[in-house]
Design an enzyme around this catalytic site. Structure first.
Site, PDB file in Angstrom:
ATOM      1  N   PRO A 152       0.735  -1.291   0.049  1.00  0.00           N
ATOM      2  CA  PRO A 152       0.047   0.182  -0.138  1.00  0.00           C
ATOM      3  C   PRO A 152       0.737   1.382   0.289  1.00  0.00           C
ATOM      4  O   PRO A 152       1.719   1.513   0.979  1.00  0.00           O
ATOM      5  CB  PRO A 152      -0.967  -0.070   1.373  1.00  0.00           C
ATOM      6  CG  PRO A 152      -0.034  -1.101   2.165  1.00  0.00           C
ATOM      7  CD  PRO A 152       0.669  -1.948   1.098  1.00  0.00           C
ATOM      8  N   GLU A 153       0.586   2.054  -1.047  1.00  0.00           N
ATOM      9  CA  GLU A 153       1.344   3.482  -1.103  1.00  0.00           C
ATOM     10  C   GLU A 153       0.086   4.439  -0.934  1.00  0.00           C
ATOM     11  O   GLU A 153      -0.934   4.019  -0.698  1.00  0.00           O
ATOM     12  CB  GLU A 153       2.175   3.580  -2.380  1.00  0.00           C
ATOM     13  CG  GLU A 153       3.370   2.523  -2.376  1.00  0.00           C
ATOM     14  CD  GLU A 153       4.152   2.726  -3.646  1.00  0.00           C
ATOM     15  OE1 GLU A 153       4.544   3.732  -3.952  1.00  0.00           O
ATOM     16  OE2 GLU A 153       4.833   1.681  -3.961  1.00  0.00           O
ATOM     17  N   LYS A 209       1.084   7.767   3.778  1.00  0.00           N
ATOM     18  CA  LYS A 209       0.704   6.723   4.004  1.00  0.00           C
ATOM     19  C   LYS A 209      -0.013   6.337   5.420  1.00  0.00           C
ATOM     20  O   LYS A 209      -0.420   5.173   5.789  1.00  0.00           O
ATOM     21  CB  LYS A 209       1.845   5.388   3.732  1.00  0.00           C
ATOM     22  CG  LYS A 209       2.463   5.643   2.296  1.00  0.00           C
ATOM     23  CD  LYS A 209       3.738   4.745   2.302  1.00  0.00           C
ATOM     24  CE  LYS A 209       4.658   5.333   1.209  1.00  0.00           C
ATOM     25  NZ  LYS A 209       5.904   4.736   1.098  1.00  0.00           N
ATOM     26  N   HIS A 232      -4.305 -13.776   9.729  1.00  0.00           N
ATOM     27  CA  HIS A 232      -3.357 -12.890  10.324  1.00  0.00           C
ATOM     28  C   HIS A 232      -3.937 -11.614  11.046  1.00  0.00           C
ATOM     29  O   HIS A 232      -3.410 -10.598  10.915  1.00  0.00           O
ATOM     30  CB  HIS A 232      -2.334 -12.342   9.099  1.00  0.00           C
ATOM     31  CG  HIS A 232      -1.695 -13.418   8.440  1.00  0.00           C
ATOM     32  ND1 HIS A 232      -0.619 -14.343   8.987  1.00  0.00           N
ATOM     33  CD2 HIS A 232      -1.595 -13.826   7.347  1.00  0.00           C
ATOM     34  CE1 HIS A 232      -0.172 -15.004   8.187  1.00  0.00           C
ATOM     35  NE2 HIS A 232      -0.696 -14.762   7.080  1.00  0.00           N
ATOM     36  N   ARG A 282       3.021  -9.562   7.605  1.00  0.00           N
ATOM     37  CA  ARG A 282       4.078  -9.322   7.937  1.00  0.00           C
ATOM     38  C   ARG A 282       4.597  -8.300   9.138  1.00  0.00           C
ATOM     39  O   ARG A 282       5.440  -8.081   9.845  1.00  0.00           O
ATOM     40  CB  ARG A 282       5.078  -8.719   7.140  1.00  0.00           C
ATOM     41  CG  ARG A 282       5.544  -9.913   5.985  1.00  0.00           C
ATOM     42  CD  ARG A 282       6.138  -9.310   4.740  1.00  0.00           C
ATOM     43  NE  ARG A 282       5.415  -9.458   3.373  1.00  0.00           N
ATOM     44  CZ  ARG A 282       5.830  -9.174   2.153  1.00  0.00           C
ATOM     45  NH1 ARG A 282       7.083  -8.507   2.245  1.00  0.00           N
ATOM     46  NH2 ARG A 282       4.924  -9.495   1.490  1.00  0.00           N
ATOM     47  N   ARG A 329      20.280  18.724  -1.859  1.00  0.00           N
ATOM     48  CA  ARG A 329      20.890  17.213  -1.256  1.00  0.00           C
ATOM     49  C   ARG A 329      21.534  16.680  -2.295  1.00  0.00           C
ATOM     50  O   ARG A 329      21.220  16.591  -3.572  1.00  0.00           O
ATOM     51  CB  ARG A 329      19.600  16.422  -0.809  1.00  0.00           C
ATOM     52  CG  ARG A 329      18.544  17.161   0.208  1.00  0.00           C
ATOM     53  CD  ARG A 329      18.933  17.122   1.783  1.00  0.00           C
ATOM     54  NE  ARG A 329      18.825  15.765   1.766  1.00  0.00           N
ATOM     55  CZ  ARG A 329      17.958  14.901   2.562  1.00  0.00           C
ATOM     56  NH1 ARG A 329      16.897  16.069   2.675  1.00  0.00           N
ATOM     57  NH2 ARG A 329      17.900  14.027   2.998  1.00  0.00           N
ATOM     58  N   ARG A 331      16.438  -2.688  -2.263  1.00  0.00           N
ATOM     59  CA  ARG A 331      15.212  -3.068  -2.973  1.00  0.00           C
ATOM     60  C   ARG A 331      15.472  -2.958  -4.235  1.00  0.00           C
ATOM     61  O   ARG A 331      16.335  -2.493  -4.869  1.00  0.00           O
ATOM     62  CB  ARG A 331      14.026  -2.374  -2.436  1.00  0.00           C
ATOM     63  CG  ARG A 331      14.124  -0.551  -2.748  1.00  0.00           C
ATOM     64  CD  ARG A 331      13.377   0.070  -1.686  1.00  0.00           C
ATOM     65  NE  ARG A 331      14.154  -0.041  -0.368  1.00  0.00           N
ATOM     66  CZ  ARG A 331      13.496   0.354   0.755  1.00  0.00           C
ATOM     67  NH1 ARG A 331      12.412   0.770   0.789  1.00  0.00           N
ATOM     68  NH2 ARG A 331      14.363  -0.077   2.028  1.00  0.00           N
TER      69      ARG A 331
END
Length: 305
Positions: free
Chosen positions: A2-3, A61, A118, A137, A179, A289
């Site tokens: 989920p974003e 989020k 779960h 998770r 940055r 990732r």
DNA sequence: CGTTGCGCCTGTTAGC
DNA sequence: TGCTAACAGGCGCAAC
């Protein structure tokens, strides 16, 4: 995972299906999802019983549900605190704060629905239906946020998201260009802009024709501004598709990209042809990732690879 | 303060 | 067949 668009779908579902019913019981079936609550599982549960959810809000989020005031019984059961009610400023309402993490779901289930494998936290509502936090998770979690109705203190550091009308795109551009970090890391930095995760970061970078490892300070203001616009657009499009399908009792969060998955141009497309130039898409490991990009449309900076 | 890397979690899948 | 390793990755935090 989920974003922003997926979380917004959940927020809308909760707004439609979880408000204005008394919470009669709270079962914490696993400690971990309430780990961020300083009062622990029992304190968490006690804080919520006897209240109702009055709204459903979101930043990036994070989700939170403002609560009706604690009942007189619960208040007197707690210590006799003196609330400095100095007239002018009234104390903000409390809230239930939540994050879905990688695999979290918020489900509204009817009386008698069997427990999910779960299931972690259950809120029984006065009509017998249940709001359930299901999370395989357990990267996600829930906590009670005192006075958090407007914006929980716990997430005060989270920047406004791209769908927020008050998001300041120019300030984002300025900060990014100061940055040295890679632009993808900056796009994922929830202190600069919130709501963007790995999937939509790759999509926005592909649309903008930028390689994620290019340092923020090496980008032109126009490039950063367009990148933000692309991120906004891709999430808006995903929301339009994800928002099309959820029925009355199931607050849709399948933990996947839903119907938008087939519209992805970068994420998960290793070795498939770039939809713009036909070149084989690449996958690299970045920040532990996966990153997917077109080596032609998104030239890596000279220093890498 | 900015930057970078890591640990937390569980289930699925790939590979030997 | 049975085992291990890799993978999925958002977030907060530690170390520099």
């Amino acid at each position: 995972m989920p974003e922003l668009p997926e979380v917004e779908v959940v927020r809308r579902g909760l707004e439609s299906h979880a408000l204005d019913r008394l919470i009669t019981r709270v079962d914490v079936l696993h400690e971990r999802p309430v780990r961020r609550d300083p009062a622990g599982a029992s304190g968490f549960a006690a804080s919520l019983i006897g209240r109702t959810f009055t709204a459903a809000r979101r930043r990036g989020k994070y989700l939170w549900l403002p609560l009706s005031p604690a009942s007189a019984a619960s208040v007197s059961a707690g210590a006799a605190e003196e609330v400095p009610e100095t007239g002018a400023d009234r104390v903000d309402a409390d809230a239930l704060l939540g994050h879905l993490g990688m695999s979290g779901q918020m489900l509204v289930q009817p009386v008698g629905a069997p427990d999910e494998k779960h299931l972690r936290v259950r809120f029984v509502l006065e009509d017998g239906s249940e709001l359930r936090f299901v999370d395989q998770r357990m990267f996600g979690g829930l906590s009670f946020s005192p006075g958090g109705a407007e914006l929980p203190d716990e997430i005060a550091h989270i920047a406004r998201d791209l769908l927020d009308p008050e998001f300041d795109r120019d300030e984002f551009v300025r900060r990014v260009r100061k940055r040295t970090s890679a632009i993808k890391r900056l796009l994922l930095d929830q202190n600069l802009v919130s709501g963007v995760g790995n999937i939509y970061a790759d999509e926005a970078l592909w649309r903008a024709g930028l390689h994620g490892e290019r340092p923020g300070e090496r980008l032109a203001a126009t490039q950063v501004r367009e990148l933000a616009a692309h991120a906004h657009d891709v999430m808006t499009e995903a929301l339009a598709q994800g928002g099309t399908s959820f029925d009355a009792l199931y607050v849709n969060v399948n933990g996947q990209s839903g119907y938008f998955e087939r519209s992805l141009n970068a994420y998960g497309r290793e070795d498939e042809p770039c939809r713009r130039c036909g070149t084989s898409m690449r996958r690299t490991s970045f920040m532990n990732r996966s990153s997917y990009f077109c080596p032609v449309c998104q030239k890596p900076p000279r220093t890498s690879r």
